[in-house]
Every structure is written in structure tokens, then in C-alpha cells.
Design an enzyme around this catalytic site. Structure first.
Site, short mmCIF file in Angstrom:
data_model
loop_
_atom_site.label_atom_id
_atom_site.label_comp_id
_atom_site.label_asym_id
_atom_site.label_seq_id
_atom_site.Cartn_x
_atom_site.Cartn_y
_atom_site.Cartn_z
CB SER A 1 -0.89 -0.01 1.23
OG SER A 1 -1.68 1.16 1.26
CE LYS B 1 -1.62 7.32 -0.57
NZ LYS B 1 -0.36 7.33 0.16
CG ASN C 1 6.51 7.43 2.85
OD1 ASN C 1 5.44 7.94 3.18
ND2 ASN C 1 6.83 6.19 3.16
CG ASN D 1 -2.14 2.62 7.58
OD1 ASN D 1 -1.45 2.48 8.59
ND2 ASN D 1 -1.76 3.37 6.56
CB CYS E 1 0.34 5.89 8.41
SG CYS E 1 1.06 7.36 7.65
CE LYS F 1 1.97 -1.83 5.70
NZ LYS F 1 2.01 -1.26 4.34
CB ILE G 1 7.61 -3.66 9.64
CG1 ILE G 1 8.79 -3.47 8.67
CG2 ILE G 1 7.93 -4.76 10.59
CD1 ILE G 1 10.10 -3.01 9.34
CB THR H 1 7.94 3.38 7.21
OG1 THR H 1 6.88 4.22 7.65
CG2 THR H 1 7.73 3.04 5.75
N GLY I 1 12.89 0.32 2.69
CA GLY I 1 13.96 -0.11 1.80
C GLY I 1 14.85 -1.17 2.43
#
Lengths: 306, 259, 306, 259
Positions: free
Chosen positions: A20, A44, A68, A128, A131, A167, A193, A195, A219
């Protein structure tokens, strides 16, 4: 050779999904490859009403990763139903909608969007709670047992006909706590996971690069943290786990599956190589051939601890 | 205008001035659909550092020979690696990207204003403009050492002014001031701009004052380059919501965007 | 140009130290450069009695970083006093001893070693409440307010004549909680971050690479997480902060100092380039020259948030 | 024996067989104190991926010409980058490292046994042995394609046996079995070994049975390479505590270590 998996009732032709927030609603990358090749598309983050998101800059590069702080900008669930869902339905792939509570971020806001999603022709909902870049919702619930349980329970009541995936955030002392809370509240699966909250400062301007100051680190840089948490969470619950965090190829995907993930997501890897997900599917198949694995389900959680 | 992911050959490499390189790439696929003002997302190596692709604007499109060119400045590790590519190497390119392009529409008398490394993306617009279009080009550089593409632009433009901030070459001062002086007497119908933020802001202001539409090429830190990640947002004041520089731009009508 | 700092009473000629566990007791790297150039040497984690540590493999490489699970092997404080302290005293640098509770890991074990350290000719003590690779102690205290406060209070009672630095773990939901606990219990400073718990699996053997299964992730990969936490912690407390986590050069050091660190440590960077700390000092000086900074103290916490 | 950090020139580069490279480095500093069995920690690039230095054993030391040589197999990204270095490039080397070396002491009749890429670190010991020392060399390889340094070892050794596991070249079978057959009749006083773990274990067992001391070169994942990080521990059963492979080794008396 079987690569099909049944992830909490969601049938996928292979265990590779796209994370997502890294794949929009599929439209952009559909110009580059056939989305029908994917196990699932995860949309998204979508809220009941449209959400604006954070100011620019929203992204920056870090060593072997990126930050991000988009702030969950999205056009709202009605727009999704009218424009994106019909588009996605053209492909032979599972559709998982990532949902959150929008600008308000209250439990009712989460419930509102999930009530709508419950009636749609989609394969699952990912909630979610993780975030790090919004003011309300998400981490307000995602970092405690009570928070995760309360909101999952409320959403579960209205999301009766779709698999529910929670999530989870890695910004937590003990990942097994929200994992168990999700399970206890009736979630069908967990994904992790999201971020890691992080910051990059421009030493010349002396300001954080992101307008939001902090952002989420993703990443390959953080892959070892993700593998550890997927292992711990999958040991703590009986519901299946979707693993993500820095996966760039088939070998990475296998590592997550050995750690306990039933399926995986490609996130930032999509940006680096739009074909990353497709190559990951091929890489998984190559590993299966090399080790004579008949069914990909055999390797899930197959790590042997020292 | 489908996005393509190609491994395309570097067929020519030129160092224009210190740290600035021009790459000529052979690619039928890219050339077939590229437009002035679009950009390419380039993966400089298969390593994980640097991580993201580098967005670089298209400089020129040679449809006859299937050559697409871009010019870039070495600023960090990524562009340094790119600059080390050799003729014959394949370059990993995602593109051409952007729906907001430098589009001449039906204008017959336009101004083109560029500053520093912002002059490169303007070239194809000038070069490919029909003969009946008057292209008035204003290029500004900090000083003589940083001047590039003077001859190319001069040749392609109907009218050409080059300025340096310190007067070390060409006219003394800012390109925008020369454009301002000419704008009425030359009956400019539209302005095309690419350059540093102060120049773009000045062009936007000029556009507001004169009601002459201005098209600005914007630059933002990008994630995906294709419109999926929403990293490169810019406020569209008409819509009251964010546009994506990569997908809705990179070229925007000045009055639409908050810069 | 002044690079001297006074860190919680510890006078350093510059803000560059070397992180515990990456520099032994200084002997090895003293063959490569003059330790007198450093702001401080922070020793290997030292306990009252010798400690064996974990089985091999203990380290492995990750993308832009590494994992370690040494398990705090050390020869004990008596050995240190007899062998390493006299050696370190030959150099004109501050000596900070990293201390922990040994195999037992009880509060009394922590107190025991600090009682000894209190009498030594050293400049400070860093208390390790954050190693992710030992069975007892450390994270058992380091992840809660109560845990950090209790053990810091106990140690503070016996460590009356030396500055006390509490080293914090990043494996936590809210870094300000242990930071405040340390301050409330009378610590003179905090240092962060220790490593992030992580795991790497060999997909061919299907086993974790480290014998301890999990290890701590360090290196440039996790620098953005460290910068964020240093910022948050330094805002939450009045005592000074030592920043570390992936620092490889002067620019990285400046980033940490802008975020709020009064001094910094080079950790894994020592392995990559034994002269990393020395080059970092030069890099800081170059930044000061470039921006005409008279006194390095001026930039501490100088980040301007957006 | 101080550790040195040098930028030393690659003066010769040879590809021995597929994926195996021999590098000759000019460095007075390294040569001046290097001993057989020691290793070098090499930083293959200034990038952050790969992150750590690569430990690579010294193959030969030429004191006359100040040349130190090492041989390595391309196994991953790090060694791949290293293999791409060109003659004239400087290599970033930390070394020579290790206090546990291949030391002949006063032995006059020794066995040297190596397997696969483990043969390289044994060469300097054989090459530099005095004339009155009998060096009996046993090298084992998986197959003919993997055989390296046959002539070099043959020339330097008093007695030489080469085996392949599949019999495709030299003697058929394992080197250790040939050593076992010879060990009594040749009055071997000490064994020096480097190779894969099964070979080292077999040598250790042979040493236990025969009471002939064996010196084993060990390989572990390393952090610092100098003894600071304690990453490469091996149990010293005599002391009942861990030794460091990098600093106390890499060569150990077989009876001292648990492998």
C-alpha cells in the site's frame, strides 16, 4: 510446482503483492506490466472522505532506503469505487484495499470506510494502524494492545464479509503485543512492517528535508528489522502474516517466508525497478526449482533456529 | 502515451562544461512517444546505494535517428555514477514521463526563458517549433564559466538573449528583466520557463501581471516518477488539491500552481 | 575555532568518541592512530566478573550495515583495572567505561561494577541498558520508565564521583520515556541509539546466520532512525545527549549535533575505516570553517523544524 | 608487529581459473612485517554497500621486490568489485593481521595440507621454508577444473601430492587420506592445514590420534579484523574462554580450539 496460496481466505496465484502506498491504485504500473501476474494488488490507503496529505517535500533518499511522509493523501472511497475499482477488476488478481480513518482518524471514521468496503467486490481489507505521518489515527491505536483491539473489534463488526488484515507498526517495543491484539479481536491476518519513524536533516539549510520533519524509513536498509519482527509476530499468533520491509528480489521474499510470512509485499522496490514484483515471482520460482520445492506453502515459517 | 522501461544504449557522451554531461541514447521506443518537457527516470546502477532513480529532463529528440538526449550536472553519487557510463553501455530508463509538457498549442509568438541547468529541458521546444512560430529565447547564467548551449539555442531561436548575473558574458543582469522589457513590444502570447525557483517565481508574477500564460517546468524530490507514490506533490490552486509533478507535470500553467 | 565540549562534566577536546563494543579497550586501534586525538574512548561493555559472550557466528553484514550479537564478552573490571586502564591513561583523551550487570544482570550486579568504577581514575561511566543480545539485564530494564529509573537510581547512589551516562535502546515505542526516566533518576547524560534488534536468515541453510539468531543492526542503514530519536530525546530532557547510529563522516556528525547531540560516537564506522573517527573530526572542522562557526557548541540542537 | 592501513598499488593481476584472481600488491610497509598465515582486511570500495572489509589471506611475500600477493575467489558483490580493480589502482588494505601464523619453529619434517581455495594461504610457508626442512605437501580439489597452483607448490615442496575428489586429475580421493598413509613412514613432526571444515576436522582428529601437532588456519565472519569487536570468536578449550580468530589466529594449534 504450486505457488498459489490462500492467505486468510484470499486466494493468490503467488505470494507476491505490492505494498500500500507504493503502487497507487495500480493504474500507473499497469502500463509497464500485466497486473494479472501479481498475487494481489494492495491499494493506496483509502479513507471515507478524500484526504489532502502533507506538504512537499514528502520523500527523500537515504542510504539503501528512503523516507516518505505522504500523509495518506487519497481521493476517498467513493472516487475509488467509481474510478479505480472497475479498472482493477479488469485484472485477474486479488484486490486488497488499504483503509484508514481519514483526517479525523476516529474509530468511527475507520468503521465508516470499512462499512462501505464490506459491500464491494474486493478480496480483502488491510487496516492501516501504522502510518507514522498523520496527526490522527494510525499510531494512536497501533502501539498498544488496547488500541489495536478496540479498533479491530469495531471494524470487525461491520467488515463481516471480507478478510481483515491489520497492518502493524515497527515503532514498538514488542511487536507481538499488537499482533496478539489483532488476533484476539478477530482479525484474519496481520501485515508487517510499516515504516520506521526517521528523520534526515540537511546540514546546509539546518532543516529536516521532509516538510513533515519526520517520515517513514523503508527499503533494504531496514530489512533485517522486518525479518526479525515477522518471525516474532508469526510465532506469537496463529493467523497468517504478510511480510514486507525492503524486499527487492526472490531471495529476500524467501527469507521473509522462512521467517513466517505466508505472502510478501514489494514496497519501495517498485520505485527502484517497476518490474521488481515480477522478478520477485520469478526468483521465488527459481528457488523452488533449485531446492525441489513442490509447493511454496511448504517453506512458510521453515526457518530452523540455532 | 504509455510509459516504457528500457535498457537503451549510450551512443554519444559529451562533457559540455565542468560537471555537465550530455548523453545521447538510441531508443526507438522512447523517441516514438517523447515530447518536449518530459523527463526520464534513470537507474544509475543495480546497487542499492544510491537507491532511487534519478529524474532527468529530456533535452532533445531526434526522430529521424531515434536518438533521445539528456543533459545533467554531477551533483552527488548518483549523477557521478551516471557520468562514468561509457559509450556502448546500456542505460536503465523509465520514460518518457509526464503529461504536462511544453506544448506550443497554437501560439505564434512565444518567449522561452531558462536559467542555469534549467535551459536544457527547453531546447526541444525551441528546436521543434514550426517555422511560423517566433521563439524569443532568454537564457540566464551565473557567470561565463557556466554558459552552455549558446550556439544551439541561438540557431534554433528567432530571437536570442543571453545574460550573466555578473556581466562576465552576454548581457549583464537577469534574463527575466530582458524578457520584461520585450514582452509587450514583442506581443508575446505565452512564456515557457525552466530554471531556479526565484526565476520561476518571477515568471509567475510576470504572467499574473500581464495575463500572458506561462508554463513552468517544476522540479521536486521524487519517489516513483510515475504518479504512484504521491511524493512530488504541488498545490493546484484551481482545484484546491495536490497535483503530482511527475504525472500531472512536470510542466504546469503558472496560475494553476503554488510555488 | 573551538571544538572542545564539556559533556556532563566530561571535558573532551572534540565531540568525537568511539562507541562501546566497536573499539575494544583501545589497544588495537592505537596501532593505527594516536588515541589522544579523540574526544573520548568508550570502552567495551565491562562487568564485575568476566563474561563469556555468545557462540559464533556473532557478526554478519547487511545492506549498508551489519548485525552483531557478541553477547557482551569481557574480561571483567579487575582485568580492566590491571591491564587496560593503565594503557588508556597513557593517552590524552577522556576515558568512559561502559558498564553492565554481567551474566546475572541484576541491579546488584550493575551496582557492584559501578562501585568499583567510582573509585577509578576515569572520566565517566556509560550504563548499558540497551544490549539486545544478552539473556539477563539490559533490555529487561531499558524499555520501561520504571526499569530505567530503578536501576539508574541504584547505580547513582554508588556512582557519586563520576558522570553517569545512560545508553538507551531504539527498540522502543517512545524514546522519550527512558530518556526522562534517566534524567529523573539523576543521570548526567544519555547516549543513543544502541542497535535495533534484527535477524538475517541464510535461505540456503534455512537458519539465522547469527548463532544467537537475532542481533543488533547498526551502520548507515539505520542512521535516519537514530537522528529522529536523538532529536526526540534531546527535546524531552535537559541533560546532554550523545548521539550515535551509522555515523561515517563529519557531515553525519553535524547532522546528529544539529538534531540535539552534544557529542557523537563512531561505531561500525571504525570497522569500515579505522580512521573514520579521525576523519570525522576533520570533517566537523571543515564544516565549521565553511560556515564560519567559532564554537562547535553553537550548533548543538540547531535544527530548525519545518 | 604493528597493523598498518595502506593504499597500495595493484601491480599485477592474474585470473588463475574461473572466478579466482591473484593480485600482486606493491607495499614496502606490508612486506616489511608480513608472515605466512596472516591476512589482510580489504575495503573494496568507498561505497556503503558492501559495508565491511573483506578478510583475505596472504598468499606470498616477496621481500626483495616488496610485493605481497593474495588470491581470492569471487563469491559475492564485494569480491566482484575487488576483481574489477585494474593494474595501477590503489587497494585499501589493513594489515598484515593475525598473531597466530604458520610458523615452522624448529621442525625439520612437516606436512602441509590444503583443500580448494584453502591452498593459497599455505604457499608462503612452503616457499619460504629453509632448505633443510622437508615440506610434504598434500593438496585436494573437488575436480580437475578447480585445480590451482599445482606447479608453484610442486616446485616449492620436497614432496607433493595432488588429489581430486572425483579422480579427474592427480590422485583419486581426499588429500587427508594420502597424508594419513604417509604420516608415520615420513616421520612428520607437524601439520599445517587450511581448507574446508571437514578437512580441518579430519586433520584435528589425525593430530589427536598421532600426537603430532597440527596448525589450522580458521575462517570466520569478521567485523573489525583487528581484535576490537570480538566478532570472530573460537573456543580455546585449554583456556576455557574464547579466542579471536583475527587477533589470536587465524592459525591455531588444533588441540587448542573447538571447531
Amino acid at each position: 510446482m504450486n505457488t498459489q496460496i490462500n492467505f486468510a481466505g484470499i486466494k493468490m496465484k503467488n505470494p507476491v503483492t505490492v505494498a500500500s502506498g507504493t503502487f497507487g491504485y495500480g493504474r500507473e504500473y499497469s502500463e509497464i506490466f500485466d497486473l494479472s501476474k501479481l498475487g494481489a494488488v494492495i491499494t493506496k490507503g483509502t479513507s471515507y472522505k478524500p484526504k489532502m496529505g502533507n506538504k512537499n517535500p514528502r520523500v527523500c533518499e537515504t542510504t539503501a532506503g528512503m523516507l516518505n511522509a505522504i500523509g495518506l493523501e487519497n481521493p476517498g472511497v467513493d472516487y475509488f469505487i467509481e474510478n479505480d475499482l472497475p479498472f482493477l477488476k479488469k485484472f485477474d488478481t486479488a484486490i486488497i484495499v488499504n483503509a484508514f480513518g481519514g483526517t479525523g482518524g476516529t474509530i468511527q471514521d475507520y468503521v465508516n470506510v470499512c462499512e462501505v468496503l464490506n459491500k464491494l467486490d474486493i478480496d480483502g481489507v488491510e487496516l492501516n494502524l501504522s502510518c507514522p505521518n498523520v496527526k490522527a489515527g494510525c499510531l494512536a491505536y497501533g502501539t498498544t494492545y488496547e488500541g489495536v483491539k478496540e479498533i479491530t473489534t469495531a471494524v470487525r463488526k461491520v467488515l463481516t464479509s471480507k478478510p481483515l488484515i491489520i497492518k502493524l507498526t515497527p515503532n514498538i517495543t514488542d511487536i507481538t503485543i499488537p499482533a496478539k491484539a489483532a488476533e484476539d479481536a478477530g482479525a484474519d491476518a496481520i501485515s508487517l512492517i510499516n515504516t520506521l519513524t526517521a528523520m534526515k536533516i540537511d546540514i546546509n539549510t539546518r532543516k529536516p528535508i521532509l516538510a513533515n520533519n519526520t517520515g517513514g524509513l523503508s527499503g533494504p536498509a531496514i530489512k533485517p528489522v522486518a525479518v526479525r519482527m515477522v518471525y516474532q509476530a508469526s510465532k506469537a499468533v496463529k493467523i497468517p502474516v504478510m511480510g514486507l520491509g525492503g524486499i527487492m528480489n526472490g531471495d529476500d521474499a524467501i527469507e521473509f517466508m522462512l521467517a513466517g510470512a505466508s505472502c510478501i509485499s514489494i514496497g519501495a522496490g517498485n520505485f527502484v525497478d517497476p518490474l521488481c514484483s515480477i522478478k520477485t515471482i520469478e526468483g521465488i520460482e527459481n528457488y523452488m526449482k533449485k531446492y525441489n520445492i513442490e509447493d511454496i506453502n511448504e517453506i512458510i515459517g521453515g526457518v530452523q533456529m540455532n | 502515451m504509455p510509459t516504457k522501461l528500457v535498457q537503451a544504449e549510450l551512443v554519444k557522451k559529451q562533457k559540455l562544461i565542468t560537471n555537465i554531461f550530455k548523453f545521447s541514447i538510441f531508443s526507438k521506443e522512447l523517441v516514438s512517444c517523447a515530447k518536449p518537457g518530459q523527463f526520464l527516470e534513470i537507474r544509475v546502477s543495480n546497487d542499492l546505494v544510491p537507491f532511487l532513480r534519478r529524474p532527468i529532463s529530456i533535452h532533445s529528440i531526434d526522430k529521424e535517428n531515434n536518438i533521445i538526449e539528456f543533459i545533467f550536472q554531477v551533483k552527488g553519487k548518483g549523477t557521478e555514477i551516471l557520468s562514468s557510463k561509457q559509450i556502448g553501455d546500456n542505460i536503465d530508463i523509465l520514460g518518457p514521463l509526464g503529461n504536462g509538457t511544453f506544448d506550443l498549442k497554437d501560439y505564434k509568438n512565444v518567449a522561452v526563458i531558462g536559467g542555469g541547468i534549467g535551459v536544457f529541458p527547453l531546447y526541444e521546444l525551441v528546436k521543434s517549433s514550426p517555422k511560423d512560430v517566433e521563439t524569443n529565447t532568454y537564457l540566464g547564467f551565473r557567470n561565463k564559466e557556466l554558459v552552455t548551449l549558446e550556439n544551439e539555442f541561438k540557431e534554433a531561436s528567432s530571437y536570442f538573449i543571453l545574460t550573466t548575473d555578473d556581466g562576465s558574458y552576454g548581457e549583464n543582469g537577469f534574463a527575466i528583466d530582458y524578457l520584461k522589457k520585450d514582452i509587450e513590444k514583442k506581443n508575446i502570447e505565452a512564456i515557457y520557463a525552466c530554471g531556479p525557483m526565484p526565476m520561476l517565481k518571477a515568471v509567475k508574477k510576470l504572467s499574473e501581471e500581464t495575463k500572458i500564460p506561462a508554463y513552468l517546468s517544476l522540479e521536486k524530490l521524487m519517489g516513483c516518477g510515475v504518479g504512484a507514490c504521491l511524493g512530488c506533490n504541488v498545490m493546484n490552486v484551481k482545484k484546491g488539491s495536490y497535483d503530482k509533478v511527475c504525472k500531472d507535470g512536470p510542466v504546469f500553467l503558472a496560475e494553476d500552481v503554488e510555488i
